[in-house]
Motif scaffolding. Structure first.
Motif, PDB file in Angstrom:
ATOM      1  N   MET A 157       0.854  -1.157   0.000  1.00 35.50           N
ATOM      2  CA  MET A 157       0.000   0.000   0.000  1.00 35.50           C
ATOM      3  C   MET A 157       0.907   1.230   0.000  1.00 35.50           C
ATOM      4  O   MET A 157       1.829   1.348   0.776  1.00 35.50           O
ATOM      5  CB  MET A 157      -0.885  -0.021   1.246  1.00 35.50           C
ATOM      6  N   THR A 158       0.626   2.146  -0.893  1.00 31.64           N
ATOM      7  CA  THR A 158       1.408   3.364  -0.967  1.00 31.64           C
ATOM      8  C   THR A 158       0.509   4.548  -0.672  1.00 31.64           C
ATOM      9  O   THR A 158      -0.466   4.783  -1.362  1.00 31.64           O
ATOM     10  CB  THR A 158       2.030   3.530  -2.365  1.00 31.64           C
ATOM     11  N   THR A 159       0.814   5.260   0.390  1.00 33.21           N
ATOM     12  CA  THR A 159       0.089   6.484   0.721  1.00 33.21           C
ATOM     13  C   THR A 159       1.112   7.515   1.142  1.00 33.21           C
ATOM     14  O   THR A 159       2.292   7.209   1.315  1.00 33.21           O
ATOM     15  CB  THR A 159      -0.911   6.273   1.883  1.00 33.21           C
ATOM     16  N   GLU A 160       0.658   8.714   1.347  1.00 30.81           N
ATOM     17  CA  GLU A 160       1.566   9.755   1.795  1.00 30.81           C
ATOM     18  C   GLU A 160       2.125   9.431   3.176  1.00 30.81           C
ATOM     19  O   GLU A 160       3.252   9.741   3.487  1.00 30.81           O
ATOM     20  CB  GLU A 160       0.847  11.098   1.815  1.00 30.81           C
ATOM     21  N   ASN A 161       1.308   8.802   4.022  1.00 30.23           N
ATOM     22  CA  ASN A 161       1.733   8.487   5.388  1.00 30.23           C
ATOM     23  C   ASN A 161       2.520   7.187   5.480  1.00 30.23           C
ATOM     24  O   ASN A 161       3.240   6.968   6.433  1.00 30.23           O
ATOM     25  CB  ASN A 161       0.521   8.402   6.314  1.00 30.23           C
ATOM     26  N   HIS A 162       2.331   6.279   4.507  1.00 26.16           N
ATOM     27  CA  HIS A 162       2.987   4.967   4.540  1.00 26.16           C
ATOM     28  C   HIS A 162       3.707   4.723   3.221  1.00 26.16           C
ATOM     29  O   HIS A 162       3.187   4.056   2.344  1.00 26.16           O
ATOM     30  CB  HIS A 162       1.960   3.852   4.780  1.00 26.16           C
ATOM     31  N   PRO A 163       4.901   5.276   3.077  1.00 29.41           N
ATOM     32  CA  PRO A 163       5.621   5.026   1.834  1.00 29.41           C
ATOM     33  C   PRO A 163       5.879   3.527   1.694  1.00 29.41           C
ATOM     34  O   PRO A 163       6.053   2.826   2.684  1.00 29.41           O
ATOM     35  CB  PRO A 163       6.918   5.805   1.993  1.00 29.41           C
ATOM     36  N   GLN A 164       5.875   3.078   0.471  1.00 28.80           N
ATOM     37  CA  GLN A 164       6.048   1.653   0.214  1.00 28.80           C
ATOM     38  C   GLN A 164       7.454   1.212   0.600  1.00 28.80           C
ATOM     39  O   GLN A 164       8.437   1.835   0.218  1.00 28.80           O
ATOM     40  CB  GLN A 164       5.803   1.373  -1.251  1.00 28.80           C
ATOM     41  N   GLU A 165       7.511   0.139   1.358  1.00 31.00           N
ATOM     42  CA  GLU A 165       8.788  -0.417   1.746  1.00 31.00           C
ATOM     43  C   GLU A 165       9.019  -1.699   0.964  1.00 31.00           C
ATOM     44  O   GLU A 165       8.070  -2.363   0.569  1.00 31.00           O
ATOM     45  CB  GLU A 165       8.790  -0.737   3.240  1.00 31.00           C
ATOM     46  N   PRO A 166      10.267  -2.062   0.748  1.00 30.90           N
ATOM     47  CA  PRO A 166      10.539  -3.328   0.074  1.00 30.90           C
ATOM     48  C   PRO A 166       9.964  -4.493   0.876  1.00 30.90           C
ATOM     49  O   PRO A 166       9.950  -4.467   2.106  1.00 30.90           O
ATOM     50  CB  PRO A 166      12.064  -3.395   0.031  1.00 30.90           C
ATOM     51  N   ARG A 167       9.486  -5.499   0.174  1.00 29.46           N
ATOM     52  CA  ARG A 167       8.937  -6.689   0.829  1.00 29.46           C
ATOM     53  C   ARG A 167      10.044  -7.713   1.014  1.00 29.46           C
ATOM     54  O   ARG A 167      10.758  -8.067   0.079  1.00 29.46           O
ATOM     55  CB  ARG A 167       7.839  -7.310  -0.032  1.00 29.46           C
ATOM     56  N   LEU A 168      10.206  -8.191   2.239  1.00 24.76           N
ATOM     57  CA  LEU A 168      11.139  -9.271   2.531  1.00 24.76           C
ATOM     58  C   LEU A 168      10.591 -10.553   1.924  1.00 24.76           C
ATOM     59  O   LEU A 168       9.452 -10.939   2.193  1.00 24.76           O
ATOM     60  CB  LEU A 168      11.313  -9.434   4.042  1.00 24.76           C
ATOM     61  N   LEU A 169      11.380 -11.208   1.099  1.00 23.80           N
ATOM     62  CA  LEU A 169      10.933 -12.423   0.428  1.00 23.80           C
ATOM     63  C   LEU A 169      11.245 -13.656   1.275  1.00 23.80           C
ATOM     64  O   LEU A 169      12.152 -13.625   2.119  1.00 23.80           O
ATOM     65  CB  LEU A 169      11.608 -12.534  -0.948  1.00 23.80           C
ATOM     66  N   PRO A 170      10.513 -14.749   1.050  1.00 19.51           N
ATOM     67  CA  PRO A 170      10.689 -15.942   1.887  1.00 19.51           C
ATOM     68  C   PRO A 170      11.869 -16.822   1.478  1.00 19.51           C
ATOM     69  O   PRO A 170      11.888 -18.010   1.767  1.00 19.51           O
ATOM     70  CB  PRO A 170       9.355 -16.673   1.724  1.00 19.51           C
ATOM     71  N   TRP A 171      12.854 -16.254   0.817  1.00 17.34           N
ATOM     72  CA  TRP A 171      14.061 -16.988   0.479  1.00 17.34           C
ATOM     73  C   TRP A 171      15.244 -16.049   0.631  1.00 17.34           C
ATOM     74  O   TRP A 171      15.098 -14.839   0.663  1.00 17.34           O
ATOM     75  CB  TRP A 171      14.003 -17.571  -0.938  1.00 17.34           C
ATOM     76  N   ALA A 172      16.408 -16.640   0.734  1.00 11.77           N
ATOM     77  CA  ALA A 172      17.631 -15.858   0.895  1.00 11.77           C
ATOM     78  C   ALA A 172      18.420 -15.868  -0.407  1.00 11.77           C
ATOM     79  O   ALA A 172      18.282 -16.779  -1.228  1.00 11.77           O
ATOM     80  CB  ALA A 172      18.471 -16.437   2.027  1.00 11.77           C
ATOM     81  N   GLY A 173      19.246 -14.868  -0.567  1.00  8.02           N
ATOM     82  CA  GLY A 173      20.114 -14.780  -1.727  1.00  8.02           C
ATOM     83  C   GLY A 173      21.457 -15.407  -1.424  1.00  8.02           C
ATOM     84  O   GLY A 173      21.605 -16.202  -0.490  1.00  8.02           O
ATOM     85  N   GLN A 174      22.433 -15.009  -2.206  1.00 10.79           N
ATOM     86  CA  GLN A 174      23.776 -15.523  -1.999  1.00 10.79           C
ATOM     87  C   GLN A 174      24.261 -15.193  -0.599  1.00 10.79           C
ATOM     88  O   GLN A 174      23.963 -14.136  -0.056  1.00 10.79           O
ATOM     89  CB  GLN A 174      24.744 -14.929  -3.014  1.00 10.79           C
TER      90      GLN A 174
END
Length: 96
Positions: free
Chosen positions: A1-18
């Motif tokens: 959700m993107t609003t003026e009060n709640h800027p969109q944050e990156p979503r943590l994914l259910p897997w890890a990278g390198q």
């Protein structure tokens, strides 16, 4: 959700990278990566429930589990708990 009060944050994914580093997706919550993440989270939580049922059954048997079975269960529970914590963290970050 993107609003003026709640800027969109990156979503943590259910897997890890390198190197076990966290992976994130940026977007509006729609798309292939988001759908894949949603499906994997549901699978991880479903597997956790099944593992919990198996663990309880093993511990409630008349004859206690052998060392190898306890080690296996402990390792799977540890992995599953890690997945569940990651899902909770990801979902918690997305609450308004």
């Amino acid at each position: 959700m993107t609003t003026e009060n709640h800027p969109q944050e990156p979503r943590l994914l259910p897997w890890a990278g390198q190197d076990g580093k966290p992976c994130y997706v940026i977007g509006e919550g729609r798309g292939l990566v988001t759908d894949l993440a949603d499906g994997l989270e549901e699978m991880q939580l479903s597997m956790a429930v099944q593992l919990l049922d198996h663990s309880r059954a093993a511990l409630n048997r008349a004859q206690p589990p052998e060392h190898a079975e306890l080690l296996f269960i402990t390792n799977r529970l540890t992995e599953s708990l890690g997945d569940a914590v990651r899902v909770a963290d990801s979902r918690g970050r997305r609450l308004p």
